[in-house]
Design a protein around this motif. Structure first.
Motif, PDB file in Angstrom:
ATOM      1  N   SER A   1       5.882   5.050   2.262  1.00  0.00           N
ATOM      2  CA  SER A   1       5.442   3.726   2.745  1.00  0.00           C
ATOM      3  C   SER A   1       4.966   2.866   1.572  1.00  0.00           C
ATOM      4  N   ILE A   2       4.531   3.516   0.515  1.00  0.00           N
ATOM      5  CA  ILE A   2       4.051   2.797  -0.679  1.00  0.00           C
ATOM      6  C   ILE A   2       5.235   2.438  -1.575  1.00  0.00           C
ATOM      7  N   THR A   3       6.066   3.447  -1.845  1.00  0.00           N
ATOM      8  CA  THR A   3       7.141   3.222  -2.831  1.00  0.00           C
ATOM      9  C   THR A   3       8.224   2.287  -2.285  1.00  0.00           C
ATOM     10  N   ARG A   4       8.421   2.305  -0.956  1.00  0.00           N
ATOM     11  CA  ARG A   4       9.445   1.416  -0.388  1.00  0.00           C
ATOM     12  C   ARG A   4       9.123  -0.049  -0.642  1.00  0.00           C
ATOM     13  N   LEU A   5       7.866  -0.353  -0.882  1.00  0.00           N
ATOM     14  CA  LEU A   5       7.483  -1.752  -1.147  1.00  0.00           C
ATOM     15  C   LEU A   5       7.393  -2.049  -2.643  1.00  0.00           C
ATOM     16  N   GLY A   6       7.812  -1.080  -3.445  1.00  0.00           N
ATOM     17  CA  GLY A   6       7.783  -1.304  -4.898  1.00  0.00           C
ATOM     18  C   GLY A   6       6.420  -1.046  -5.504  1.00  0.00           C
ATOM     19  N   ALA A   7       5.478  -0.550  -4.703  1.00  0.00           N
ATOM     20  CA  ALA A   7       4.142  -0.232  -5.219  1.00  0.00           C
ATOM     21  C   ALA A   7       4.130   1.216  -5.728  1.00  0.00           C
ATOM     22  N   THR A   8       3.035   1.598  -6.356  1.00  0.00           N
ATOM     23  CA  THR A   8       2.968   2.910  -7.000  1.00  0.00           C
ATOM     24  C   THR A   8       1.910   3.788  -6.339  1.00  0.00           C
ATOM     25  N   PRO A   9       2.283   5.018  -5.948  1.00  0.00           N
ATOM     26  CA  PRO A   9       1.255   5.935  -5.462  1.00  0.00           C
ATOM     27  C   PRO A   9       0.497   6.529  -6.642  1.00  0.00           C
TER      28      PRO A   9
END
Ligand code: PLP
Length: 404
Positions: free
Chosen positions: A97-105
């Protein structure tokens, strides 16, 4: 071995269905007669009842728990340059859910006793790695140059996280909190003056799954986001219908992610049973504990049981033990008709699709050890004492048979 061949399955949904068969059939029939399948009154009723049960203002029914998480992140405008603190020992979609938005876990290791994201490690990370950004309003990870935006604790296996600790950190560092409650519908903590504050209602947004195997499971995919902030609730309600503010008018791009009326009508029937099902799961966990204690296997590094936490319930979506020679034991139990599972065999920082994050083996040792040692045993409200005794007897036989 197919599921039918297991003498003791890990979960027996047919037993649950038999107990509510007529009500479920009637509920589905009502929807078929109405021919209204998407959103509508039934979904609204279920959203209201869930929100009332949980003691929060808004519930927004969506297509799955994974979408609930994705929509929560979208509602908080998470994107490239942002980071979310999350445990690596969880189901895949917590992190996708994080990476799909281009954000970083940014992974925070788990507590080895509870398997939950460790709040102390979260605090240390925030203290040691983060500082204010140039305008003072942002929290920047000094190493990765990312804005830390969200803490995402997972109420794993059904156990409520230490939310008082996470909420204190969120306040101190001005972070948002999204809770992954997929496995813990019905779990609560006695906190903030409330005898029962439910998992999912502490943070800004709580994300539930109604996947059939969950404590409150539908007859297909389903999920919900709950919140006490009406503006966030409205945003999610728009995002689940392609971001439309009114029909065919789109302010931003959303998803097609709606709860359907058949799921809602089934979930309304099941919601009435949730408390007693959770209670029965807890009783079965207690019975496992009393049986295991008599075996002499506990405390010898052979079998470790789930660790109960003070003031926080565990509703045992999974009953997870930590065992030595786990894979051999699993095979042995399978051969004797007992179904078990491994939740989860590979932590997320080591998944091939996240290799680009550059993590190495050894970086999150508690998660890695848990992945090598955990085994989920059969648990469900209809599980009988005799079945539980058979499971424990087999485990005793395994360790008796060979040197542990
Ligand atoms: C911890 C956790 N998060 C998220 C999800 C995703 O839910 P769903 O399967 O409804 O998409 C699950 C479901 O397996 C889960 O266990």
């Amino acid at each position: 071995m197919s599921e039918q061949l297991f003498k003791i399955p890990i979960l027996d949904l047919k037993a649950q269905y038999r107990s509510i068969r007529e009500e479920i059939r009637q509920a589905i029939d009502e929807i078929l007669e109405s021919q209204l399948f998407i959103l509508g009154k039934k979904v609204e009723s279920f959203e209201k009842e869930m929100a009332t049960y949980l003691g929060c203002q808004n519930g927004i029914g969506v297509a799955s728990g994974s979408d609930a998480l994705l929509l929560a992140m979208m509602a908080l405008e998470i994107g490239p340059g942002d980071a979310v603190l999350v445990p690596p020992f969880t189901f895949f979609s917590t992190v996708s859910s994080i990476t799909r938005l281009g954000a970083t876990p940014i992974f925070i290791d788990i507590d080895p006793g509870t398997y939950l994201m460790d709040p102390k490690k979260t605090e240390i990370f925030l203290q040691e790695r983060c500082g204010p950004g140039t305008d003072g309003s942002e929290l920047l990870d000094a190493k990765l140059r990312l804005r830390i935006r969200v803490i995402l604790p997972v109420h794993l296996f059904g156990q409520c996280c230490p939310m008082d600790y996470f909420m204190t950190l969120a306040q101190r560092y001005h972070l948002r909190v999204v809770e992954d409650v997929a496995q813990a519908t019905g779990a609560y903590a006695s906190l903030f003056g409330q005898p029962r504050k439910f998992a999912g209602t502490f943070g800004d947004l709580g994300c539930f799954s109604f996947f059939p195997t969950k404590n409150l499971g539908g007859i297909g995919d389903g999920g919900m986001v709950v919140t006490d902030q009406p503006a966030l609730g409205e945003k999610i309600a728009r995002l689940r219908v392609h971001g439309a503010s009114s029909r065919y008018h789109h302010e931003r791009v959303g998803l097609n992610s709606r709860l359907d009326a058949i799921q809602a009508s089934v979930l309304l029937v099941k919601l009435r049973q949730l408390e007693q099902w959770c209670r029965k799961r807890i009783e079965r966990a207690q019975y496992y504990q009393s049986l295991f204690i008599q075996t002499g296997l506990i405390g010898n590094e052979i079998v470790s049981l789930p660790v109960p936490a003070e003031g926080r319930t565990h509703v045992f979506n999974q009953y997870v033990v930590r065992v030595s020679r786990r894979d051999e034991l699993k095979q042995y139990l399978t051969a004797h008709g007992i179904q078990t599972e491994i939740h989860y065999p590979l932590p997320l920082h080591l998944q091939p699709c996240f290799a680009y994050l550059g993590h190495r083996k050894g970086e999150f040792p508690n998660s890695e050890l848990a992945s090598a040692q955990v085994l989920s045993l059969p648990i469900y409200p209809e599980l009988t004492s005799a079945q539980q005794e058979a499971v424990v007897d087999r485990i005793v036989a395994f360790y008796g048979r060979q040197k542990a």
